[in-house]
Design a protein around this motif. Structure first.
Motif, PDB file in Angstrom:
ATOM      1  N   LEU A 145       0.812  -1.214   0.000  1.00 19.69           N
ATOM      2  CA  LEU A 145       0.000   0.000   0.000  1.00 19.69           C
ATOM      3  C   LEU A 145       0.849   1.270   0.000  1.00 19.69           C
ATOM      4  N   GLY A 146       1.924   1.266   0.783  1.00 19.80           N
ATOM      5  CA  GLY A 146       2.787   2.446   0.827  1.00 19.80           C
ATOM      6  C   GLY A 146       3.408   2.739  -0.531  1.00 19.80           C
ATOM      7  N   ASP A 147       3.822   1.690  -1.215  1.00 23.90           N
ATOM      8  CA  ASP A 147       4.417   1.885  -2.541  1.00 23.90           C
ATOM      9  C   ASP A 147       3.379   2.372  -3.539  1.00 23.90           C
ATOM     10  N   PHE A 148       2.166   1.861  -3.408  1.00 25.55           N
ATOM     11  CA  PHE A 148       1.129   2.330  -4.320  1.00 25.55           C
ATOM     12  C   PHE A 148       0.780   3.790  -4.030  1.00 25.55           C
ATOM     13  N   GLU A 186       7.447   4.686  -9.696  1.00 20.54           N
ATOM     14  CA  GLU A 186       7.559   3.596  -8.733  1.00 20.54           C
ATOM     15  C   GLU A 186       8.694   3.882  -7.760  1.00 20.54           C
ATOM     16  N   ALA A 187       8.445   3.567  -6.501  1.00 16.47           N
ATOM     17  CA  ALA A 187       9.461   3.787  -5.481  1.00 16.47           C
ATOM     18  C   ALA A 187      10.602   2.786  -5.665  1.00 16.47           C
ATOM     19  N   SER A 188      11.834   3.248  -5.523  1.00 15.33           N
ATOM     20  CA  SER A 188      12.971   2.330  -5.413  1.00 15.33           C
ATOM     21  C   SER A 188      12.875   1.602  -4.074  1.00 15.33           C
ATOM     22  N   ALA A 189      13.703   0.591  -3.894  1.00 12.32           N
ATOM     23  CA  ALA A 189      13.673  -0.132  -2.613  1.00 12.32           C
ATOM     24  C   ALA A 189      13.931   0.816  -1.451  1.00 12.32           C
ATOM     25  N   GLN A 190      14.863   1.743  -1.656  1.00 11.07           N
ATOM     26  CA  GLN A 190      15.174   2.688  -0.581  1.00 11.07           C
ATOM     27  C   GLN A 190      14.002   3.634  -0.326  1.00 11.07           C
ATOM     28  N   GLN A 191      13.442   4.157  -1.409  1.00 12.84           N
ATOM     29  CA  GLN A 191      12.293   5.057  -1.244  1.00 12.84           C
ATOM     30  C   GLN A 191      11.123   4.330  -0.595  1.00 12.84           C
ATOM     31  N   SER A 192      10.931   3.082  -0.970  1.00 17.59           N
ATOM     32  CA  SER A 192       9.848   2.297  -0.387  1.00 17.59           C
ATOM     33  C   SER A 192      10.019   2.150   1.120  1.00 17.59           C
ATOM     34  N   ALA A 193      11.210   1.797   1.530  1.00 13.21           N
ATOM     35  CA  ALA A 193      11.464   1.619   2.975  1.00 13.21           C
ATOM     36  C   ALA A 193      11.198   2.923   3.726  1.00 13.21           C
ATOM     37  N   MET A 194      11.693   4.011   3.157  1.00 12.80           N
ATOM     38  CA  MET A 194      11.592   5.291   3.850  1.00 12.80           C
ATOM     39  C   MET A 194      10.158   5.823   3.837  1.00 12.80           C
ATOM     40  N   PHE A 195       9.488   5.707   2.694  1.00 14.67           N
ATOM     41  CA  PHE A 195       8.137   6.277   2.591  1.00 14.67           C
ATOM     42  C   PHE A 195       7.154   5.480   3.453  1.00 14.67           C
ATOM     43  N   ASN A 196       7.260   4.170   3.450  1.00 12.90           N
ATOM     44  CA  ASN A 196       6.419   3.370   4.340  1.00 12.90           C
ATOM     45  C   ASN A 196       6.662   3.749   5.801  1.00 12.90           C
ATOM     46  N   ALA A 197       7.912   3.972   6.171  1.00 12.42           N
ATOM     47  CA  ALA A 197       8.208   4.323   7.566  1.00 12.42           C
ATOM     48  C   ALA A 197       7.611   5.675   7.945  1.00 12.42           C
ATOM     49  N   ILE A 198       7.694   6.630   7.022  1.00 12.24           N
ATOM     50  CA  ILE A 198       7.103   7.948   7.298  1.00 12.24           C
ATOM     51  C   ILE A 198       5.596   7.824   7.529  1.00 12.24           C
ATOM     52  N   ASN A 230      19.080   4.357   3.938  1.00 14.79           N
ATOM     53  CA  ASN A 230      18.500   4.301   2.605  1.00 14.79           C
ATOM     54  C   ASN A 230      18.992   5.421   1.685  1.00 14.79           C
ATOM     55  N   GLY A 231      20.124   5.975   2.039  1.00  7.26           N
ATOM     56  CA  GLY A 231      20.730   6.971   1.163  1.00  7.26           C
ATOM     57  C   GLY A 231      19.917   8.240   1.026  1.00  7.26           C
ATOM     58  N   MET A 232      19.157   8.568   2.063  1.00  8.42           N
ATOM     59  CA  MET A 232      18.320   9.765   1.969  1.00  8.42           C
ATOM     60  C   MET A 232      18.641  10.772   3.063  1.00  8.42           C
ATOM     61  N   SER A 233      19.845  10.717   3.567  1.00 10.36           N
ATOM     62  CA  SER A 233      20.243  11.659   4.609  1.00 10.36           C
ATOM     63  C   SER A 233      21.214  12.663   4.011  1.00 10.36           C
TER      64      SER A 233
END
Lengths: 262, 262, 262, 262
Positions: D38-41, D50-62, D171-174
């Motif tokens: 759901l978070g990726d969608f 589409e979210a990359s694996a890193q974006q997926s992890a981070m966006f779901n966590a947010i 996730n390379g987003m810092s």
């Protein structure tokens, strides 16, 4: 998908041109402002007709009855919302209105529906007593409580009911629907052996039938009246807030057993 | 977290006992119903005071001005919502109210705020002309448009404005705030070289200052009035719907380029 | 009014202390963030249990199905609201959600209710065929259309349905409720002579029964999923607006007959 | 009023034909269901990518961080609304969402706005330290508190913040936005002499800048996440209600002084 013929989008309520604003066929600035009170304009907006003096007295009384009833769930929801979004007063009112559903305002709609289905507009009954017995029996058979009867606090009489019925009589609006509601109340008390006074929503439902309002719109009177009440609550909340205190008490009590678990 | 002393939860609006319902110190059934119109009761609910004859005339006129203005975004949102949830009329009204924000009703609040900050309640100005010049200059410096001026349709005059100002004069409520609003409008026209008539929300903002209402609550007048208007739209939608047709036209047009892509 | 004993206010969902935030017994920062996806956390929030891999696959698919379906009335209501109150994005989403009622999302709830009343949780049926015949007959007797069947656009097959049922089979969640829904669909087609494919809400209603969700909460899945979709619409509206254009077209057409009247 | 050229109504989000449903260019049944969480969608719905694996992890966590935070004002408003209109679950969620404004979710938006205005997308700063000092000074000069700093309960550290920043690093987003937020926090503590830990909304605001989300939409993440949380509260309220008890306690206490007056 071609759809033919294309339905027309049409509303008969209002129009504007650069120099005119017309609502229900009246020039708003010149024929309405300064010549009407808010309740009468609501009547015009809803029906397209001007209220007679009797209709004006009765319709204003109905709406006023519905404006305010203390710290209701709807007032609490509005205050909670305002605490989080004070810049969106409109959303706080909207949040409070969302709860005016089947439990707290629906009985008004239900009473109006019950009466207008028992005695459809334009028909007459020779025997209202029998109609009342049949109505009570049909609710009993379906094991559904009769709308507009009983009140958790206002016992043995809801003080709004006799006053509303008196205003209906004073204004020539106490006809068969009011009589039928009273007969249904008496019949329900006899059959149940309990005190079941007609409450304000039962009285209003009956009087709305006298007006000829369709039952589907009757809830709307409660909604528009309560919007006024909620603005009053938000004005008070802005000056002397209670929402944060309610929140903290609820949060503290609701999760105490979790916080204290080993 | 112990919090001491525990704040008191207190409201001064209303209370009920089994045989009484009191709002703002009045016995609702006996002292209010049949003795007041809805606009006057709104004034009582909001202020705790009964409106004088002049305040009643003016306050009812303000509220009526705000009830209805055609097929606005808020009316469309309410009709769309009703199409999906006709059993929740209250939610359709709520949806319509949610959009009464900074763009469509906020200028009323903005005008009231501008005037009450320029001339705080209880103060006097020797030179309203200068105050108007300073106010226009400060909005220009911040590159913000002045609330309550201009209208996309009602040109060169918003027909509600002269009528509202006339009613204010007739009812002894045309004081420094109305004058200041007019001076600001004239000043803004001079500086911009454009026609910037005072619109209805500018007139209402100024008159709300004459009443002494805090600017934070002024948006609430629009919200409670529009709730009435929206019930009217829903009543019409129930009888002659347009929501599904609007939906299908929008859906068809909005996604045509996607459906037709190879 | 003394009320004894005073009921306890208690929630088992979450608690916070200065250094902890716990949801459903899990340490949110350390046991949840980075270890779960949003659909699985929704499952935990609603049920208090962690989803198995199969439940995760199925529940995420159900929610995703409900996120977005084009320029629906709910999307239009949200965009209309945003146009009036762009500073209150939350109110625009709320307005859009208000219309997810009996007409557009209710059939999901209705299908789940129909199936769980036909085959109460924990019971078994020897003859699902007969149960399907009885169910169809009872809806026919009440002249009510069967929830979850038919679609105005997606004919002869709703493309979501076979995919959802395949996912249910793949994940061990295709039991008696899915079978019963299919039998009801076939039976209804036979009796009516019309094509009545199971639509997405019928498929979801059946799978929700397989999960054991109470029917009263099933509408909530549509509500929470659509909240995501509506934020997407508002993001697009902020960049390329259509609300004002829809408003002007509707206003122009709806009141043309009034403006043009002599 | 002729308006030429007539603007086009266009949306790039989704379309349907009888046998297809497409969202953001993907075939919903076949390319999305069963292949995405759901978070990726949600990410796809909002961005079209589409979210990359890193974006997926981070966006779901947010999003998960924002779902639930106990018996908040918004949860109480939703429960109050459900008590009055249990047939309109969607309206109860809507009521709860209406309060996610400037006070309780706005600081997330505020932090994102502060950072993206200090360091516009696509620009670089040679001296983040200086930028932090300037930013703190400009808030101080305007006497506005800095968004994303401090928390009434979570002291001296908001436990979500280090975890969110760790996930960002993992996730390379810092990048510069996270660094700038931390420098602003440190600078604000130094200048005020108070403990001002970065709270969850500050951390999320910074990470949203790393994603490149426009600040105007960031509040939407809180809104869509909280919709999930509110459905959980309503599900619990349906099983073990607290709304009526809260109502009665508030009503009793709030009007005691009026009821007891002579």
């Amino acid at each position: 998908m071609p759809r033919t013929p294309k339905p027309v989008i049409r509303s008969d309520i209002a129009f504007s041109t650069p120099d005119r604003i017309s609502v229900r066929g009246r020039d708003l600035p010149n024929e309405v402002l300064g010549h009407m009170n808010l309740g009468d304009f609501a009547y015009l907006q809803l029906t397209g007709r001007e209220a007679s003096a009797q209709q004006s007295a009765m319709f204003n009384a109905i709406l006023i009855t519905l404006v305010e009833h203390g710290m209701t769930p709807s007032a609490i929801a509005a205050r909670m919302t305002y605490a989080g979004a004070p810049e969106s007063l409109q959303a706080a009112v909207a949040a409070g209105l969302c709860g005016l559903g089947s439990v707290f305002v629906g009985s008004m709609e239900g009473a109006c529906r019950m009466l207008s289905e028992a005695l459809p507009a334009g028909t007459k009954s020779d025997d209202l007593e029998q109609l009342a017995r049949d109505t009570v029996a049909s609710y009993k058979a379906r094991d559904v409580s009769i709308p507009g009867l009983g009140h958790p606090l206002h016992k043995p009489v809801d003080p709004r009911t006799p006053r509303l019925f008196q205003l209906a009589a004073d204004n020539g609006m106490s006809g068969d629907y009011v009589k039928l509601m009273q007969l249904i109340g008496a019949q329900a008390e006899r059959q149940s052996g309990k005190s079941l006074p007609i409450n304000a929503t039962g009285a209003i439902g009956a009087i709305c039938c006298e007006f000829g309002f369709p039952w589907r719109i009757v809830r709307g009177f409660g909604v528009m009246a309560r919007a006024i009440g909620l603005v009053g609550h938000i004005m008070e909340e802005a000056e002397r807030p209670m929402a944060v205190e309610i929140w903290q008490r609820v949060e503290d009590e609701a999760s105490a057993h979790l916080r204290e678990a080993p």
